[in-house]
Structure formats: structure tokens, C-alpha cells
Write a protein that holds these residues in place. Structure first.
Motif: not given
Length: 98
Positions: A30, A32-33, A37, A42, A64-68, A93
Motif C-alpha cells: 500500500v 500513499g501520502d 509513496w 508499505g 491521505y491519498e493511497f493506492k495498492y 487515487n
């Protein structure tokens, strides 16, 4: 995919558990902010049932912006608090509100 939040009364942080089902994947993170990143920071652990899971402390009172990242593919969490367009990425995101 899911995100679970556990607020700590005695500290200004929230324990956030990220989990994503990816039985065929060999690795997942994961990003993110909250971790600059960085996929290494993560990294998620793979459980016997094929779910990747990790717990991270994030500061309360923030968004917080995030992605997998699943085997190199960027994926949003369909159960995120909201979604936000990111000009840098040229895509939406996931957003985590704590």
C-alpha cells in the motif's frame, strides 16, 4: 479490499489495517501520502488464504491519498472513504480520512 481504523485514545495516531485479496499475486504494497509513496515501506504480508494485510500508524486529523500495488499494477480500494483526481498520476487515487 478493506480498510479498518482503530483510533488510539492516548496517542495522536490511528492504527489502519489495509487488506486486499490477491490469491494469484506474489507481492502487494500500500503506497500513499503517509509513507511517501514507497512500496518498500508499505509492504503487505501474504496470509494463507491469499489475502495481503498490513497495519500502519497514521496521524489523526488528516486525509491521505493511497493506492495498492499488486504485482506492479496500481489498484484503488473500492471501499475507500472517497476518491480524488491526481494530476501527477493522471488518475484517481483512493482517499483515507482519519
Amino acid at each position: 479490499m478493506s480498510v479498518k481504523k482503530q483510533f488510539i485514545k492516548t496517542k495522536p495516531v490511528c492504527k489502519v489495517t489495509f487488506s486486499v485479496e490477491a490469491k494469484e499475486a506474489s507481492n502487494a504494497s500500500v503506497i500513499g501520502d503517509f509513507n511517501n509513496w514507497c512500496p518498500e515501506e508499505g509492504a503487505l504480508s501474504k496470509l494463507k488464504n491469499g489475502t495481503f494485510k498490513g497495519v500502519f500508524n497514521v496521524d489523526k486529523g488528516a486525509s491521505y491519498e493511497f493506492k495498492y500495488v499488486i504485482d506492479g499494477v496500481f489498484v484503488n480500494d473500492d471501499e475507500a472513504d472517497s476518491f480524488k483526481w491526481n494530476e501527477f498520476a493522471g488518475a484517481e487515487n483512493s482517499v483515507l480520512e482519519v
